[in-house]
Motif scaffolding. Sequence first.
Motif, PDB file in Angstrom:
ATOM      1  N   TYR A  83      -7.043   1.364   1.057  1.00  0.00           N
ATOM      2  CA  TYR A  83      -7.495   1.413  -0.321  1.00  0.00           C
ATOM      3  C   TYR A  83      -8.813   2.187  -0.404  1.00  0.00           C
ATOM      4  CZ  TYR A  83      -3.870  -1.893  -1.502  1.00  0.00           C
ATOM      5  OH  TYR A  83      -2.656  -2.493  -1.704  1.00  0.00           O
ATOM      6  N   GLU A  84      -9.402   2.365   0.729  1.00  0.00           N
ATOM      7  CA  GLU A  84     -10.584   3.206   0.823  1.00  0.00           C
ATOM      8  C   GLU A  84     -10.811   3.593   2.278  1.00  0.00           C
ATOM      9  OE1 GLU A  84     -13.974   1.117  -0.651  1.00  0.00           O
ATOM     10  OE2 GLU A  84     -13.792  -0.516   0.795  1.00  0.00           O
TER      11      GLU A  84
ATOM     12  N   ALA B 250       0.830  -1.203   0.000  1.00  0.00           N
ATOM     13  CA  ALA B 250       0.000   0.000   0.000  1.00  0.00           C
ATOM     14  C   ALA B 250       0.871   1.261   0.000  1.00  0.00           C
ATOM     15  CB  ALA B 250      -0.922  -0.015   1.216  1.00  0.00           C
ATOM     16  N   GLN B 251       1.969   1.226   0.754  1.00  0.00           N
ATOM     17  CA  GLN B 251       2.851   2.399   0.808  1.00  0.00           C
ATOM     18  C   GLN B 251       3.466   2.678  -0.563  1.00  0.00           C
ATOM     19  OE1 GLN B 251       3.883   4.554   3.813  1.00  0.00           O
ATOM     20  NE2 GLN B 251       3.990   5.632   1.848  1.00  0.00           N
TER      21      GLN B 251
ATOM     22  N   GLU C  40      -4.517  -0.307   6.403  1.00  0.00           N
ATOM     23  CA  GLU C  40      -4.415   0.265   5.062  1.00  0.00           C
ATOM     24  C   GLU C  40      -4.061  -0.770   4.001  1.00  0.00           C
ATOM     25  OE1 GLU C  40      -1.636   3.196   6.564  1.00  0.00           O
ATOM     26  OE2 GLU C  40      -2.974   4.788   5.911  1.00  0.00           O
ATOM     27  N   GLU C  41      -3.747  -1.988   4.419  1.00  0.00           N
ATOM     28  CA  GLU C  41      -3.451  -3.064   3.457  1.00  0.00           C
ATOM     29  C   GLU C  41      -4.714  -3.868   3.103  1.00  0.00           C
ATOM     30  OE1 GLU C  41      -0.648  -3.649   1.915  1.00  0.00           O
ATOM     31  OE2 GLU C  41       0.824  -2.486   3.046  1.00  0.00           O
ATOM     32  N   ILE C  42      -5.857  -3.559   3.744  1.00  0.00           N
ATOM     33  CA  ILE C  42      -7.120  -4.263   3.461  1.00  0.00           C
ATOM     34  C   ILE C  42      -7.825  -3.567   2.314  1.00  0.00           C
ATOM     35  CG2 ILE C  42      -9.299  -5.091   4.435  1.00  0.00           C
ATOM     36  CD1 ILE C  42      -8.178  -4.504   7.225  1.00  0.00           C
ATOM     37  N   ASN C  43      -7.928  -4.062   1.166  1.00  0.00           N
ATOM     38  CA  ASN C  43      -7.371  -5.264   0.598  1.00  0.00           C
ATOM     39  C   ASN C  43      -7.149  -4.960  -0.866  1.00  0.00           C
ATOM     40  OD1 ASN C  43      -6.514  -7.882   0.159  1.00  0.00           O
ATOM     41  ND2 ASN C  43      -8.576  -8.672   0.033  1.00  0.00           N
TER      42      ASN C  43
END
Length: 220
Positions: A127-128, A93-94, A164-167
């Motif tokens: 991602y949102e 995500a980063q 923040e990594e979902i998904n």
Amino acid sequence: MTRVHVICEGQTEETFVNELLCEPFAARKIYLQPSQIGKPRHKGGNFKVERLITDLRNRLRKDRNCYCTTFFDFYGLPADFPGKREASAELSAQDKANCLIAELQKALSAKFDHDEMRRFIPYVQMYEFEGLLFSDPERFARGIDQPHLASEFSAIREDFSTPEEINNSPMTAPSKRIEGLYRRYEKPLHGSLAALEIGLATIRAECPIFDGWLERLEGL
């Protein structure tokens, strides 16, 4: 006094800024002014980059002392948004966030001068927005008055290194997971209630990309 226009993707993000960010930033003499992207009566939701350019031009050129930032969902960006395709190829995500911001700044540099770009601080939520709510699954469940879902929210959270990594898939995005467990989930209402229950400090501690955005705004 520092003024920062926060161009939001929709009502949920605008409400979040009003309810959780404006007060602590005002204490630092930084005044956030959130509003949804686009013209009145045609705001929020899906948008084209041309609408962002128009908003930025109006704000940055009308007030030469203000700053502008964005609060968009990665999944809400159209496929042709600058950097969306390149960012999608990155793994974390980063890395996606870094790639997207770099490509967006590159694209807008052709349309804005150096001073205007200096005052533009782009941000895209990975991602949102709903990912932030997994910062504390128990408080999340309590905030939407569904405490029995705490264990299921915790199970989702534990599968990822940060909320923040979902998904990395629109089909398994945080909002899709929530709606799968709670069909009456209403983003603007329940999103803000849950965020207030969780608290800004916890969200910042659990979401490093989001925290980095706020740190940059605090440094203005």
